[in-house]
Design a protein around this motif. Sequence first.
Motif, mmCIF file in Angstrom:
data_model
loop_
_atom_site.group_PDB
_atom_site.id
_atom_site.type_symbol
_atom_site.label_atom_id
_atom_site.label_comp_id
_atom_site.label_asym_id
_atom_site.label_seq_id
_atom_site.Cartn_x
_atom_site.Cartn_y
_atom_site.Cartn_z
ATOM 1 N N UNK A 212 -39.792 17.123 15.046
ATOM 2 C CA UNK A 212 -40.462 18.425 14.933
ATOM 3 C C UNK A 212 -40.227 19.333 16.135
ATOM 4 N N UNK A 213 -40.000 18.706 17.306
ATOM 5 C CA UNK A 213 -39.961 19.526 18.526
ATOM 6 C C UNK A 213 -38.615 20.222 18.747
ATOM 7 N N UNK A 214 -37.604 19.897 17.939
ATOM 8 C CA UNK A 214 -36.310 20.562 18.156
ATOM 9 C C UNK A 214 -36.156 21.741 17.193
ATOM 10 N N UNK A 215 -35.177 22.602 17.489
ATOM 11 C CA UNK A 215 -34.899 23.749 16.619
ATOM 12 C C UNK A 215 -34.618 23.278 15.189
ATOM 13 N N UNK A 216 -34.888 24.153 14.231
ATOM 14 C CA UNK A 216 -34.421 23.897 12.867
ATOM 15 C C UNK A 216 -32.890 23.903 12.884
ATOM 16 N N UNK A 217 -32.297 23.018 12.116
ATOM 17 C CA UNK A 217 -30.840 22.904 12.056
ATOM 18 C C UNK A 217 -30.383 23.255 10.638
#
Length: 223
Positions: A212-217
């Motif tokens: 959840x903590x990373x950018x949407x890919x």
Amino acid sequence: MTSEVVENEFEFYSKAEKYWKDVPATVDGMLGGYGHISSIDINSSRKFLQRFLRDGPNRTGTTCALDCGAGIGRITKRLLLPLFKTVDMVDVTEDFLTKARSYLGEEGRRVRNYFCCGLQDFSPEPNSYDVIWIQWVIGHLTDNHLSDFLKRCRAGLRPNGIVVIKDNMAQEGVIMDDVDSSVCRDLDVVRKIIRRAGLHLLAEERQENFPDEIYHVYTFAMR
């Protein structure tokens, strides 16, 4: 627009090169400490790509693929070599390409070329590739250089070939990352650059099951 956040183009590129020189030549290094997501990433990419490789009159071929920003060959090894007869790799960091030769193992014999070059200066051989895969690297190019690179990629495609971008997407606008000297663009900005390069979007998909903590890919296929 990168012109609003990149103050010095030369510095933008040289700082990124310096950053990657200090990154360990490992899967974890390639993924910024998120090595554990590699299998999720590869499995989703395989499903996405295979819809273009299935039978049909406009089927994408499986003769040769190009891995852009290839690093040590994580994508070449697990996604491209199992699907294509030969693969070419391009990356700006010589040490990563050197490591790739051992990391890829026996199958690495089917890697034709290791190009050490920044994508802003790289031209794919015209009419050579069925798939040009560009993952987690477009943030290291300015808008103009990205658009120009995509135009050269378009010329590098064989009949029914596709260009694939898989990358982080910002919620809004363009965000600068001073640590690795890269930018993260929102979906609209990326789509505009794709159109500007004269490419037509065939498919777009959001990656599922990432932390959840990373950018949407997102993954885009175009030709």
